[in-house]
Design a protein around this motif. Sequence first.
Motif, mmCIF file in Angstrom:
data_model
loop_
_atom_site.group_PDB
_atom_site.id
_atom_site.type_symbol
_atom_site.label_atom_id
_atom_site.label_comp_id
_atom_site.label_asym_id
_atom_site.label_seq_id
_atom_site.Cartn_x
_atom_site.Cartn_y
_atom_site.Cartn_z
ATOM 1 N N UNK A 7 0.847 -1.171 0.000
ATOM 2 C CA UNK A 7 0.000 0.000 0.000
ATOM 3 C C UNK A 7 0.894 1.236 0.000
ATOM 4 N N UNK A 8 0.653 2.137 -0.936
ATOM 5 C CA UNK A 8 1.384 3.396 -1.008
ATOM 6 C C UNK A 8 0.413 4.516 -0.662
ATOM 7 N N UNK A 20 6.152 6.119 -4.181
ATOM 8 C CA UNK A 20 5.598 5.287 -5.244
ATOM 9 C C UNK A 20 6.701 4.689 -6.103
ATOM 10 N N UNK A 21 7.691 5.484 -6.456
ATOM 11 C CA UNK A 21 8.818 4.962 -7.246
ATOM 12 C C UNK A 21 9.510 3.815 -6.512
ATOM 13 N N UNK A 33 1.487 -6.557 -5.905
ATOM 14 C CA UNK A 33 0.481 -5.604 -6.366
ATOM 15 C C UNK A 33 0.650 -4.329 -5.549
ATOM 16 N N UNK A 34 0.451 -3.182 -6.187
ATOM 17 C CA UNK A 34 0.510 -1.909 -5.484
ATOM 18 C C UNK A 34 -0.910 -1.364 -5.325
ATOM 19 N N UNK A 108 3.193 -0.972 4.140
ATOM 20 C CA UNK A 108 2.753 0.383 3.822
ATOM 21 C C UNK A 108 4.005 1.197 3.528
ATOM 22 N N UNK A 109 3.976 1.943 2.426
ATOM 23 C CA UNK A 109 5.085 2.832 2.090
ATOM 24 C C UNK A 109 4.525 4.244 2.014
ATOM 25 N N UNK A 110 5.224 5.161 2.662
ATOM 26 C CA UNK A 110 4.769 6.553 2.738
ATOM 27 C C UNK A 110 5.979 7.471 2.639
#
Length: 142
Positions: A7-8, A20-21, A33-34, A108-110
């Motif tokens: 999850x972005x 996102x990159x 999957x993103x 989770x990426x933030x």
Amino acid sequence: MAGQKILVAYDGSGQSDKALEWAIDLAKQMPAEILLVSVCNLPLHHFEEAPTYVERYNTTYRQNIATMLEKKKAGCTSPGLTINIRVREGHPVDEIIRCAQEEKADLIIVGNRGLGGFGQLLLGSVAHKLVTYSPIPVIVIK
């Protein structure tokens, strides 16, 4: 490791672009999957004198966020890459965590700072609260 989900948390800021990159690079390696997620923290909730205006404003706000995510998704084409978008409504931290749990995200990426007005902070309030409260691992991208 098929079936992984990343999850972005995306708000249109340069930091969320970097997140996102980073997620795309990771997803290509896993594969995964993103889920590109943005949260509408609607600025107008109750305004008794003009409920029609508030409804129109909030609808336009949601549509603008959805359009932003669709454009970002369209610009991220790569063989085998799957990006799905989600637009949520509510408090950003609560909704990001809730979405991650509902979607069974593995990560989770933030970005370390978003579009908030306190750019001098070392870590944005959403990123900080996600790291503090999320039961799902969080990576903060600088």
